[in-house]
Design an enzyme around this catalytic site. Structure first.
Site, PDB file in Angstrom:
ATOM      1  NE  ARG A  67      31.168  37.368   7.018  1.00 42.75           N
ATOM      2  CZ  ARG A  67      31.279  37.784   8.288  1.00 42.75           C
ATOM      3  NH1 ARG A  67      30.739  38.939   8.650  1.00 42.75           N
ATOM      4  NH2 ARG A  67      31.896  37.055   9.184  1.00 42.75           N
ATOM      5  CE  LYS A  71      26.967  34.245  -5.795  1.00 45.45           C
ATOM      6  NZ  LYS A  71      25.811  34.054  -6.688  1.00 45.45           N
ATOM      7  CE  LYS A  95      22.502  26.197   0.070  1.00 40.18           C
ATOM      8  NZ  LYS A  95      21.919  26.087  -1.288  1.00 40.18           N
ATOM      9  CG  ASP A 100      34.180  29.617   7.207  1.00 38.42           C
ATOM     10  OD1 ASP A 100      33.410  30.304   7.887  1.00 38.42           O
ATOM     11  OD2 ASP A 100      35.039  28.859   7.687  1.00 38.42           O
ATOM     12  CE  LYS A 107      17.375  29.362  -4.623  1.00 39.64           C
ATOM     13  NZ  LYS A 107      18.502  28.490  -4.290  1.00 39.64           N
TER      14      LYS A 107
HETATM   15  N1  GLU Z   1      21.313  28.004  -6.636  1.00 38.81           N
HETATM   16  C1  GLU Z   1      22.434  27.460  -5.951  1.00 38.81           C
HETATM   17  C2  GLU Z   1      22.072  27.109  -4.515  1.00 38.81           C
HETATM   18  O1  GLU Z   1      20.936  26.863  -4.216  1.00 38.81           O
HETATM   19  C3  GLU Z   1      23.684  28.309  -6.098  1.00 38.81           C
HETATM   20  C4  GLU Z   1      23.619  29.687  -5.530  1.00 38.81           C
HETATM   21  C5  GLU Z   1      24.818  30.560  -5.881  1.00 38.81           C
HETATM   22  O2  GLU Z   1      25.753  30.083  -6.501  1.00 38.81           O
HETATM   23  O3  GLU Z   1      24.758  31.717  -5.507  1.00 38.81           O
HETATM   24  O4  GLU Z   1      22.908  26.968  -3.669  1.00 38.81           O
END
Ligand code: GLU
Length: 472
Positions: A67, A71, A95, A100, A107
């Site tokens: 996808r 993120k 995660k 969903d 990261k």
């Molecule tokens: N750093 C957070 C995590 O580990 C948030 C990541 C985000 O919002 O993209 O889930």
């Protein structure tokens, strides 16, 4: 030493992956595609600090791109390495899939101790890091969207968004290049506390299933439950605040860098947070007992242990001494694979990180949607909803000839704003994630624990999307 820690973390995530992949009979070729990161970039860049150039090292890993955008947060920490960033990127993919959120996983990390730099230096470093990441496509509203993590927050995200907008002024969606921005800079209400709120919502859902609580030897609800938290940063602080102030739980221990503060009658969260802000530690707080060896307090007796700090805190060395029957992973990767085997063998229940701390990325998703749709949630329907509520109250009062009781009338008359909608969406996300995870465990005999179940749910969704895209 640091590199070894990152390697162990990545190894642990891989073992968790392999264990779950076997339970859902993931095809070998698909498993191969998913397991490792698709791309990692290491950047070295100079920034002039006090008249001299200092060279900084940063990484950004892309795990799965089933996808887009991918993120995940950007961490600023003195100790960070490529393996750690890769492990964290993998956790982001799982995660998002579990709850969903339609993103792949990524990261970032910058090797820096932010406390040693002035605000203007940090701004210069962050802006330069953004330029490097944007240049290589590792920051982009449609491809890769960072967010806060350890050592970063709204301020850094505002700098990144501003720098990106300057680089690409004609990109209509430039503001969506990062999430976790201040609400005045395109952020969304409720994002700062989202991860802590998510911890609360998962725990509430856990106690809605008495059979699940019974597996940890617990009963009833959160009221009066004794909690020890490790880490009183953004996640730990908010989880402690909501669980104690709204659900009646007792915070009987807080473990921070300088030691642990313990109190059988429960610690007041706000004064302790203020003390930590002022002094940088929990020592000398006027209430509770301070102990220097904070990590030892992980082993203290309590109902719920919430590690909300770093990875690998519960490992093969201390796992057999953990007394808490329920461990709730608010941090990423706080329990190693080996520690988990020991804990499960001792009958403990572990609520896994990929569910427990997914609240942050869930609300990041809402922020990104808000940014690309260029309108605040609730803006169109707010007054209409308010009017409908007033009409219902008016109708009831007209038909009964009585005044509607305040407790029923007030919620109907209250206009729904962005924060209400964010909370509702977050609650739904966390509850649905919990239910999907528990059902996977209950319906597949090969799945013995909740982490394997959570991974299995995520892997099945990811595999399906790879298969549908004919990439595997
Ligand atoms: N750093 C957070 C995590 O580990 C948030 C990541 C985000 O919002 O993209 O889930």
């Amino acid at each position: 030493m640091a590199a070894k820690k990152g390697r162990a973390f990545l190894g642990s995530v891989h073992k968790m992956f392999d264990r779950a992949a076997a339970t859902v009979r993931l095809r070998d070729d698909v498993a191969k595609q998913i397991r490792d990161c698709n791309a990692v970039i290491q950047l070295r860049f100079p920034v002039r600090i006090d008249g001299k150039y200092q060279v900084f090292s940063g990484w950004r890993a892309i795990h799965s791109e089933h996808r887009l955008p991918v993120k995940g947060g950007i961490r600023y920490a003195a100790v960070v390495d490529q393996d750690e960033v890769e492990a964290l990127a993998a956790l982001m993919s799982y995660k998002c899939a579990l709850v969903d959120v339609p993103f792949g996983g990524s990261k970032g990390g910058l090797a820096i101790d932010p406390k040693r730099y002035s605000v203007s230096d940090l701004e210069a470093i962050t802006r330069r890091f953004t330029q490097e990441l944007a240049d290589t496509g590792f920051v982009s509203p449609s491809r890769n969207v960072p967010a806060p993590d350890m050592g970063t927050g709204q301020r850094e995200m505002a700098w990144m968004a501003d720098e990106y907008r300057k680089l690409y002024p004609s990109d209509l969606n430039a503001i969506a290049c990062v999430t976790g921005k201040p609400p005045t800079q395109g952020g969304i209400r409720g994002r700062v506390e989202a991860t802590g709120r998510g911890v609360q919502y998962v725990l509430r859902e856990f106690f809605r299933h008495p059979e699940d609580a019974a597996r940890a030897g617990l009963s009833g609800g959160l009221e009066g439950k004794r909690i020890i938290l490790q880490g009183f940063g953004n996640v730990g602080y908010h989880a402690a605040k909501f669980l104690s102030e709204e659900d009646g739980a007792l915070i009987v221990g807080v473990i921070e860098r300088d030691g642990a503060l313990l109190s059988d009658s429960g610690l007041a969260v706000e004064p302790l947070a203020a003390h930590l802000r002022e002094t940088g530690g929990v020592q000398h707080f006027p209430r509770g007992e301070f102990v220097q060896d904070g990590r030892k307090a992980l082993e203290n007796e309590c109902d719920i242990l919430i590690p909300a700090a770093l990875e690998g805190q519960i490992n093969a060395d201390n796992a057999s001494r953990i007394a808490a029957p329920l461990i709730v992973e608010a941090a990423n990767g706080p329990v190693t694979f080996e520690a988990e085997e020991i804990l499960l063998g001792a009958g403990k229940v572990i609520l896994p990180d990929i569910l427990v701390n997914a609240g942050g990325v869930a609300v990041s998703y809402f922020e990104w949607v808000k940014n690309v749709s260029h309108i605040r949630f609730g803006r169109l329907n707010r007054r209409l909803d308010e009017q409908r509520g007033a009409d219902i109250v008016g109708l009831v009062e007209h038909m009964t000839g009585k005044t509607a009781p305040e407790q029923f009338a007030r919620p109907l008359l209250e206009a729904t704003d962005e924060l209400h909608l964010v909370r509702s969406g977050l609650d739904d996300t966390m509850r649905a994630g919990y239910v999907a995870m528990r059902e996977a465990m209950l319906t597949n005999d090969a799945i013995p624990d909740l982490r394997t179940a959570a991974f299995a749910v995520a892997l099945k969704k990811m595999a399906l999307s790879y298969e549908e895209m004919s990439l595997a």
